[in-house]
Design an enzyme around this catalytic site. Structure first.
Site, PDB file in Angstrom:
ATOM      1  N   GLY A 190       3.098  -8.546  -5.569  1.00  0.00           N
ATOM      2  CA  GLY A 190       1.647  -8.523  -5.487  1.00  0.00           C
ATOM      3  C   GLY A 190       1.067  -9.913  -5.678  1.00  0.00           C
ATOM      4  O   GLY A 190       1.747 -10.836  -6.140  1.00  0.00           O
ATOM      5  N   CYS A 191      -0.199 -10.062  -5.324  1.00  0.00           N
ATOM      6  CA  CYS A 191      -0.831 -11.379  -5.393  1.00  0.00           C
ATOM      7  C   CYS A 191      -0.987 -11.825  -6.855  1.00  0.00           C
ATOM      8  O   CYS A 191      -0.582 -12.933  -7.213  1.00  0.00           O
ATOM      9  CB  CYS A 191      -2.175 -11.351  -4.675  1.00  0.00           C
ATOM     10  SG  CYS A 191      -3.248  -9.966  -5.103  1.00  0.00           S
ATOM     11  N   TYR A 192      -1.556 -10.970  -7.703  1.00  0.00           N
ATOM     12  CA  TYR A 192      -1.693 -11.345  -9.116  1.00  0.00           C
ATOM     13  C   TYR A 192      -0.337 -11.590  -9.773  1.00  0.00           C
ATOM     14  O   TYR A 192      -0.165 -12.578 -10.493  1.00  0.00           O
ATOM     15  CB  TYR A 192      -2.442 -10.260  -9.898  1.00  0.00           C
ATOM     16  CG  TYR A 192      -3.917 -10.181  -9.644  1.00  0.00           C
ATOM     17  CD1 TYR A 192      -4.761 -11.262  -9.892  1.00  0.00           C
ATOM     18  CD2 TYR A 192      -4.513  -8.999  -9.191  1.00  0.00           C
ATOM     19  CE1 TYR A 192      -6.143 -11.169  -9.680  1.00  0.00           C
ATOM     20  CE2 TYR A 192      -5.884  -8.901  -8.982  1.00  0.00           C
ATOM     21  CZ  TYR A 192      -6.699  -9.981  -9.227  1.00  0.00           C
ATOM     22  OH  TYR A 192      -8.047  -9.879  -9.033  1.00  0.00           O
TER      23      TYR A 192
END
Lengths: 355, 355, 355, 355
Positions: free
Chosen positions: A158-160
């Site tokens: 995921g991005c985070y």
């Protein structure tokens, strides 16, 4: 020693499922000029039959007809399939492609959590079959390359989690962090919410506004903690919060970490430079410099700034990425490069767009 | 028939004067991956001795020491020099490079107006020597390629003139426009104002604001009219106004044109498609589609939308570019490509960044 | 019991020093419709003689000539003087007005720190005379009203401290917080940086960008810690960081607080509701609701959202204000209201501008 | 001579239908502090039973239960009803309120066009009954006050028409404009598109983007032309185009007008100053000054800048408003003030929010 058996005279063929979303469009952009990969077909759940440029005018003059998602047909054309679909879809598609022998790089969150119950608690969907979850390799490129190389299924991070884990990794893997009382205050541009209009992403609600959302409930929390736990058994739950910034692209994670020992900013920077020495996409900032999201805009870089706070005896780590690049499509292509035995950075070494 | 004598085994060397401004930085970005051009040196009037990445953190890990502007030294290293300097500087530098036999591509407005008095009236500076002005070829790539190919000095067009002239060219060159009562209502992102802070580009003054500026006095007016006059002797002064949009990149020119004859949107689109058939960077929109600036963001495209208004008997032409690309650095590299006999699009055919 | 001796038939007269900055302009806006206060004169260090609307076109048709800063002259016209000047100026002006018997409300940071050495360390200026610092009352309206009422000099709180302190106050004053390991991750719109153009507030550098700045060195840190120490002797240094959001107005402080005891979100909300019951400008959010900056835009509200995190045993407190209102001019007028014995909310109870 | 029969000891009661949209919310904001008007009830088509602040957190602590739209019930509570509904609704509601004797101020476009066929052609809905259309008074406050005063139904002008007509009125009513070849190039913030999410108002599509939309087909064209025709019989169709600016509030209309005679900027400014002398909300800019949208943000002002272009012999007129204020709710309240015989500016004379 690895054999780069895939690279020959021809391009490798890839298909994109979910080609009209932001992740899919970014993959198209990256693949267009890729030296080893070529788009075989683009797939979508609802707009098949249309030209890709009809809904995406920036692709004007690009000729691709959107096709239905039929795994058997895709298997005939593609060596690798990118799944750039909302959560809940890959749960079903990934097993089919696996059976058909097509390598899968999944950009959704469906295959990241090893524990199905954990997935169901945070995602509110049924989890993928356990054997698929076990087969899936977590695609944090800088930290998992040896397994990525031989993977049949990649769970692209995921991005985070990408911004957070790249920022915390040296402290956790080298056992400098206590693993307690870690705070991750994360901020993201709005493209992370995808392309579907909603009240929460309506222009007039976001512009000149700064919001916090999903307090204590973001589905990326277990993904981060799973990896931290692998690096350091003593790691405890983190405080993690997510905010929406009135901009399109970019993530910053500001992290506050308790250390086992007193140290200095210089020492910390040295540690990070050593750890990331051979990783072209992680750029450790020099002393007293802290990254802004724009300095990685449109690129696959993760820039990290570091300071030790004498007053509180904690390290402040600041990590920025472009959420659609290193946080999604960029890292997916990086993983494809690793899988096919090419240079990790093939097709990805552009200078960020500035300003 | 042209001989492409420059392309061989080696890269051609280029220097950039004004490397730390927005135009210069964009040139660096484009040249980094260019198949035929290579950066020989970067020059600046005040920061020499520093590394380029010290003030431009998006270039972290890029190793270039900024150098003083000494034409004789540059002449030893570079085949082409890009002048990405504020107006008033090229007036002095261009003659020096010309004498030294270095090809010049000037991104400023200094060499665009053939009439020195005209320059002095609109720019409020002393003009360049007449022989230099006569030597300079106006670098509107799509319309002047045969002269650009053999030019020693290129006057690279302004951002507004590029969007405007590419939009009006078919109507003027094919004599459909009367040349009277033409209105050009132009809008630009703020990066066009350059990198120097000022009250007018202070964030809190621009954000959530839309401004008109330089009403009837913009220095791009004579540049546009000079070219329109070359295409059509009967052309008269245009109404031209410029607005500042709260965004960084992008220009739109909305143009209202009286025609010699009644026509239809279909006919107009046909005309534009024919005229721009072999020009990869001009993308004529299909029926009922109008371009937005974002669809060319970070690219060298100029997208043009067209409609005939039955009610008023006028054509509405909408032209968009990225002001730092087709409106500055992109077109400069396109011109360099033409000069060196390479593909016009070498190093420039990326998909726009979207969203 | 307090006597409201100031309110009679007439308006009280106020002067604004630094009238052309953002704080000064906001004071003008608030005072224009104030039921008890009237602008006597506007002062500036450099533009005197000009009309206020010449540089501030939103004030078109408002007739005020900017005047020089001559304390003796101001003392003849004004009952209260607002100092809306950069730091370093009030150090000199406040003692003069004090001697002249004019009440001072200082919006700068000059009079907030009781310890002159502390001021000099964080502000890099010479501190005001000790007797002035002792005389100055910290103007956190909700927590210091009884002293504000009788003050001759108000040190109006900083924008970050206002958001932070209103958010932490119930936990500190009621001794729920341990005072250890408190993290304040603060984000601000760009107007907080004032009206002077700089590279750091240039539009193209801020737009589509998110930055961290002054890591571990922000001058608001000692101001916050001074007040926390007054509320709770055991409080320790906080981790405090500041970020720039691409928007003009608004501050959010996201705070992570260790508590002495296990609790629940409900209990925490009850605590805050009780503490702020009679304070119209603090609006505690209901269960599961978290504030965004836009919901207080253009108003004097401070909205607070609260959640207890079972997983980490910490409270997450989210506090938002409009930095130019509750974080500057709004709170200054609120303090003036308290000083003159009027309703605390006189002239300040407008609905936020939305969207 | 008019009798101000409505103003007495009590507030006049008003109801708002469509209270949760942007127009409705702005009415609530304005009415909260209005000296003569009081909200009797708030109505919505779908969320009745909920508190207004549940979906609009900026109204936290405001206690209004949203009610169903039952004209008979509203008639018992309200003297005036504001219809802040999408087009197509007032066609049905206005006749009912008219029959019930409740004064109507309609913010939608339903009652503005006198010719039902015209409405149906541009709006693609069935028109209101002819007697209602005849009864409706066009609420362009500055130009129709004598009829507004005695109206039972007000058709409140559109946002674009307000900016355009106030800008063109002096030239048309004084017969300086030829009425031919008029170009209106209009730009609007996104709040004009309302509160419903759509692909076209999705944040990531609008941010850092500038769009043209509804080329030659905007439904405000016939509204503008209807009024221009009343002012000057010789007026011909205008060229009118609309653009979306990446900001929330604000409209600018840039207008290019052919005049019957040669003139000067001074003369034009004199004309406008004379015409608008007694109109507090129209602020004519001085020589060489042009308005930006931010200078009217959150206010009911319409600021107009003027220049005569010697080179083209045309006037350039620039008119700005806040689309939700003078372009919607502000003008609606101004019209209510006129209807009830109060000061036209009652409750509306705030300074714009800046920056």
């Amino acid at each position: 020693m690895s054999v780069n058996f895939w690279i020959g005279d021809d391009y490798l063929k890839v298909s994109i499922v979910g080609a009209t979303g932001y992740g899919g469009l970014e993959l198209i952009r990256l693949l267009q000029n890729h030296p080893h990969l070529e788009i075989a077909s683009l797939h979508t759940s609802s707009r098949f039959g249309r030209q890709i440029h009809e809904d995406s005018p920036h692709l004007l003059h690009m000729e691709y007809t959107l096709e239905e998602i039929v795994p058997e047909d895709i298997a005939k054309k593609a060596d690798i399939v990118f799944l750039a679909t909302p959560s809940g879809i890959s749960v079903q598609l990934a097993p089919e492609f696996f059976k058909l022998g097509v390598k899968v790089i999944d950009l959704s969150g469906d295959l990241r959590l090893k524990n199905p119950g954990n997935y169901e608690r945070w995602y509110k969907h049924s989890a993928a079959p356990s054997e698929i979850l076990q087969e899936a390799v977590y695609g944090l490129s800088e930290w998992n390359a040896s397994r990525i190389k031989h993977a049949k299924i990649i769970a692209n991070p995921g991005c985070y989690p990408t911004a957070t884990l790249l920022g915390l990794a040296p402290l956790y893997t080298e056992k400098w962090a206590t693993g307690k009382d870690v705070i991750v205050d994360a901020k993201s541009g709005v493209s992370g919410a995808g392309k579907s209009p909603s009240a929460g992403t309506h222009y007039s609600e976001i512009n000149e506004n700064f919001k916090i959302y999903k307090v204590h409930t973001h589905q990326h929390i277990p993904e981060i903690e799973q990896q931290l736990g692998l690096w350091n058994e003593e790691s405890q739950p983190i405080s993690f919060s997510t905010h929406l910034v009135p901009m399109t692209r970019g993530i910053m994670a500001t992290m506050y970490v308790k250390l086992h020992r007193h140290t200095s900013t210089e020492e910390l920077i040295d540690l990070y430079n050593t750890v990331y020495e051979n990783h072209p996409f992680v750029r450790v900032q020099p002393m007293d410099a802290f990254p802004c999201t724009k300095q990685v805009f449109g690129s696959n870089f993760c820039d990290i700034g570091i300071a030790f706070d004498e007053r509180t005896n904690k390290a402040t780590i600041v990590s920025v990425i472009d959420n659609l690049m290193k946080g999604a499509a960029g890292q997916a292509v990086q993983n494809a490069n690793i899988m096919l035995g090419a240079e990790e950075s093939a097709g990805l070494l552009n200078i960020p767009l500035y300003p």
